[in-house]
Design an enzyme around this catalytic site. Structure first.
Site, PDB file in Angstrom:
ATOM      1  CB  SER A 185      35.831  33.738  47.276  1.00  0.00           C
ATOM      2  OG  SER A 185      37.194  33.958  47.570  1.00  0.00           O
ATOM      3  CG  HIS A 213      32.085  32.006  45.613  1.00  0.00           C
ATOM      4  ND1 HIS A 213      31.413  32.136  46.806  1.00  0.00           N
ATOM      5  CD2 HIS A 213      33.367  31.696  45.930  1.00  0.00           C
ATOM      6  CE1 HIS A 213      32.255  31.942  47.808  1.00  0.00           C
ATOM      7  NE2 HIS A 213      33.446  31.669  47.301  1.00  0.00           N
ATOM      8  CE  LYS A 244      32.036  28.910  49.237  1.00  0.00           C
ATOM      9  NZ  LYS A 244      32.652  27.638  49.686  1.00  0.00           N
TER      10      LYS A 244
END
Ligand SMILES: Cc1ncc(COP(=O)(O)O)c(C=O)c1O
Length: 396
Positions: A185, A213, A244
């Site tokens: 990250s 991610h 995300k």
């Protein structure tokens, strides 16, 4: 008799002063718009380079519409934990969609990625077991390892040899779990998943991969790094977040039916928390359709990241990573803050990341373009970085 402890507020004020003195105090600032390529703060527009809304889906009309429909049908909150009266047919439908997306038997929604990691790790291993964790794993993995009470073996970042030595040296007996971020990250580099899968098989360990991610971003269908590396079927526990690239909120764990049934029974952060809000579940479901149908978004994100990283390196910045996350390493905390401030003065928001989020001496700006930035915005960011770098003394 020792003096009585200071009253709470006095004690905290002192601690906060220490944070200030070390340039480590953090503050909240309100944003007045959605996470678009630009955001509004105090009435001024800023180019946003600090969002995990990588594909621009958080403000997409299809997600907004799905969330509104869910609110119309179910209301705003589920009103109970999933096992009591907070399990909706909507949750079941999105879980089935996630399982199909990840190519697993089943999936389970959690209210956040933090909860998914903490609950899953502590449900899978306990006292007498072993968990092997990359040194740069996300805080929620670290906390899950601690909470599990298993022996925690932290191996140096991406160091497969060191991990193998740990596995070979661990006392026999007990269950073993290797856990890693797929895309890290704060560094934007990738875990060596194929090598980790081979070690997991050799040392009879389970493999858990946090694709927070990478979900939506990597792999032909956007299923993540395991898909991109062709190792999906060798991963026992797939975890990802919905807040995300999927533009919503919440998280999922995907894997076998037995894994999901176990988590429903034993993951405390699933059992003892209110079910994911209907709007969030529905928006994530809508995002999955777009992610599979529109690979061009992934391509645009990759193009923007390549242009931005190359431009930053050409300017003389130490711009690391090989994904859409660009770690502009400065090192010194104060210099990092100066660079962030100088960018902000120029209308660019790229947030400084300081210890303890990253190791001491590695303060950085974590720079993340989005698929929805256009080339001129990337170039404007680079022009601002050039000026801010010189003004802050980070570039000479
Ligand atoms: C690798 C990783 N896992 C888990 C999380 C936590 O997810 P959430 O924000 O949904 O709690 C994050 C970031 O927030 C992350 O970077």
């Amino acid at each position: 008799m020792p003096p009585p402890p200071a009253a709470l507020d006095a004690h905290l004020a002192e601690e906060l002063e220490l944070l200030d003195a070390a340039a480590l105090r953090r503050r909240l600032f309100p944003i007045q718009s959605g996470a678009g390529p630009e955001v509004l703060i105090d009435g001024r527009r800023y180019l946003l380079l600090s969002s995990n809304n990588y594909l621009g889906l958080a403000t997409h009309p299809a997600l907004r519409a799905a969330a509104c429909r869910a609110i119309e049908q179910y209301g705003c909150g589920t009103g109970a934990s999933r096992l009591i009266a907070g399990h909706l047919d909507l949750h079941a439908a999105v879980e089935a969609k996630l399982a199909a997306f990840k190519g697993t038997d089943a999936a389970l929604l959690f209210p956040s990625g933090y909860q998914a990691n903490v609950g899953t790790i502590s449900a899978l291993v306990g006292r007498g077991d072993h968990v092997y964790s990359d040194a740069l794993n996300h805080a929620s993995i670290i906390d899950g390892c601690r909470l599990s009470r298993a022996s925690v073996h932290v191996y140096p970042h991406r160091d497969v040899r060191a991990l193998e030595a740990e596995l070979a040296a661990s006392a026999p007996g007990g269950r073993r779990l290797i856990v890693t971020d797929s895309v890290f990250s704060m560094d934007g580099d990738r875990a060596p998943l194929a090598a980790l899968a081979a070690l997991a098989e050799q040392y009879h360990s389970w493999l858990m991969v946090d694709e927070a991610h990478a979900t939506g971003v990597l792999g032909a269908r956007g299923a993540g790094l395991a898909e991109a590396d062709g190792v999906s079927e060798r991963v026992d526990v797939h975890l990802g977040t919905l807040g995300k690239a999927l533009g919503s909120a919440g998280a999922y764990v995907a894997g076998s039916r037995a894994l999901i049934d176990w988590l429903v029974n034993r993951a405390r952060s699933f059992v003892y928390t209110t079910g994911l809000a209907p709007a969030a579940a529905a928006a994530a479901g809508a995002a999955l359709d777009i992610i599979v149908a529109e690979p061009a978004r992934r391509d645009a994100l990759a193009r923007n990241a390549t242009r931005l990283r190359a431009g930053l390196r050409a300017l003389g910045f130490d711009a690391g990573g090989d994904t859409h996350i660009i770690a502009v390493i400065v090192g010194d905390t104060r210099a990092t803050l100066r660079l962030g401030d100088a960018l902000r003065t120029r209308g660019v928001l790229a947030q400084p990341i300081r210890p303890p989020t990253v190791p001491e001496g590695t303060a950085r700006l974590r720079v993340t373009p989005m698929a929805t930035h256009d080339e001129s915005q990337i170039d404007r960011a680079l022009a601002s970085f050039a000026e801010a770098g010189r003004e802050s003394g980070v570039l000479r």
